[in-house]
Motif scaffolding. Structure first.
Motif, PDB file in Angstrom:
ATOM      1  N   ASP A   1       1.691   5.409  -2.483  1.00  0.00           N
ATOM      2  CA  ASP A   1       0.398   4.943  -1.594  1.00  0.00           C
ATOM      3  C   ASP A   1      -0.810   5.266  -2.070  1.00  0.00           C
ATOM      4  OD1 ASP A   1       1.995   6.498   0.665  1.00  0.00           O
ATOM      5  OD2 ASP A   1       2.161   8.586  -0.842  1.00  0.00           O
TER       6      ASP A   1
ATOM      7  N   THR B   1       8.194   3.114  -1.880  1.00  0.00           N
ATOM      8  CA  THR B   1       8.956   4.414  -2.459  1.00  0.00           C
ATOM      9  C   THR B   1       9.520   4.231  -3.653  1.00  0.00           C
ATOM     10  OG1 THR B   1      10.721   4.247  -1.287  1.00  0.00           O
ATOM     11  CG2 THR B   1       9.221   6.324  -0.377  1.00  0.00           C
TER      12      THR B   1
ATOM     13  N   GLU C   1       0.696  -1.084  -0.053  1.00  0.00           N
ATOM     14  CA  GLU C   1      -0.042   0.280  -0.128  1.00  0.00           C
ATOM     15  C   GLU C   1       1.059   1.387   0.187  1.00  0.00           C
ATOM     16  OE1 GLU C   1      -3.017   0.541   2.749  1.00  0.00           O
ATOM     17  OE2 GLU C   1      -3.818  -2.655   2.357  1.00  0.00           O
ATOM     18  N   HIS C   2       2.319   1.105   0.345  1.00  0.00           N
ATOM     19  CA  HIS C   2       3.388   2.802   0.422  1.00  0.00           C
ATOM     20  C   HIS C   2       4.632   1.892   0.256  1.00  0.00           C
ATOM     21  CE1 HIS C   2      -0.369   4.241   2.685  1.00  0.00           C
ATOM     22  NE2 HIS C   2      -0.027   3.306   3.502  1.00  0.00           N
TER      23      HIS C   2
ATOM     24  N   ARG D   1       6.913   8.485  -4.406  1.00  0.00           N
ATOM     25  CA  ARG D   1       5.676   7.675  -3.450  1.00  0.00           C
ATOM     26  C   ARG D   1       4.864   7.129  -3.664  1.00  0.00           C
ATOM     27  NH1 ARG D   1       4.786  12.037   0.702  1.00  0.00           N
ATOM     28  NH2 ARG D   1       2.999  11.553   0.153  1.00  0.00           N
TER      29      ARG D   1
ATOM     30  N   TRP E   1      -1.910   3.635  -6.736  1.00  0.00           N
ATOM     31  CA  TRP E   1      -1.736   4.029  -5.991  1.00  0.00           C
ATOM     32  C   TRP E   1      -1.869   5.519  -6.811  1.00  0.00           C
ATOM     33  CZ3 TRP E   1       2.421   0.485  -7.583  1.00  0.00           C
ATOM     34  CH2 TRP E   1       2.754  -0.585  -6.878  1.00  0.00           C
TER      35      TRP E   1
END
Length: 185
Positions: free
Chosen positions: A13, A6, A3-4, A11, A66
């Motif tokens: 998310d 880099t 879900e998160h 980034r 994302w």
């Protein structure tokens, strides 16, 4: 957790309802939809519905789209990832970026992360990308990401009757699955 994430410059998310104020301007930008003008969002409610679908993807499958932000300053520059659309058994690879960042390799970063996550979460599911033949940037990104063309034909549901859809996949698709992929609007 997917879900998160880099990447070198992004980034990523999971899309959430609080992203509406950043997603709507992105998806309402005519430049973002240069190759498919009828897809342009004209009402924030349209974007909100899309966000709710994205939230559902994450809840149902543990993977979805994302919001792509620059790591340097948090500016939203795009959206995308892999999600399983309702009623399908494949990952749909999707990516949209603001024209201001086209050609900088940011889509490549998002697509690589999306493919890695899709292969980790459900490796048995093929990854499929739909695109319009005249969208050379999207076609190039799909090919450079290792996807191969599996179909070319009319774009179902496109208001432009001359539009040609290309379908790319990360593996060969059996005829029954390909028929279901092609039938998706």
């Amino acid at each position: 957790m997917t879900e998160h994430l880099t990447t070198a410059r992004l980034r990523l998310d999971a899309v959430v309802p609080a992203d509406l104020d950043e997603h709507y301007p992105l998806l309402a930008d005519p430049g973002v939809w240069a190759h498919y003008p009828s897809g342009r969002h004209t009402d924030p409610q349209q974007t909100a519905v899309g966000i709710e679908h994205a939230v559902g993807h994450w809840a149902r499958d543990g993977l979805g789209y994302w919001t792509a932000r620059l790591r340097t300053d948090g500016t939203v520059v795009g959206t995308g990832g892999c999600a399983r659309r309702a009623g399908t058994e494949w990952w749909n690879l999707y990516y949209r970026f603001t024209p201001a960042v086209w050609g900088q390799g940011l889509a490549a970063e998002l697509v690589a992360a999306a493919l890695d996550c899709a292969h980790a979460v459900a490796p048995e599911r093929p990854v499929v990308a739909y695109l319009l033949e005249h969208n050379e940037r999207s076609r190039g990104r799909a090919e450079r990401s290792g996807l191969s063309p599996v179909w070319r034909g009319p774009d179902a549901g496109n208001p432009d009757p001359a539009a040609v859809r290309l379908v790319y996949a990360d593996r060969p698709l059996d005829p029954d699955l390909l028929a279901r992929v092609i039938a998706m609007p």
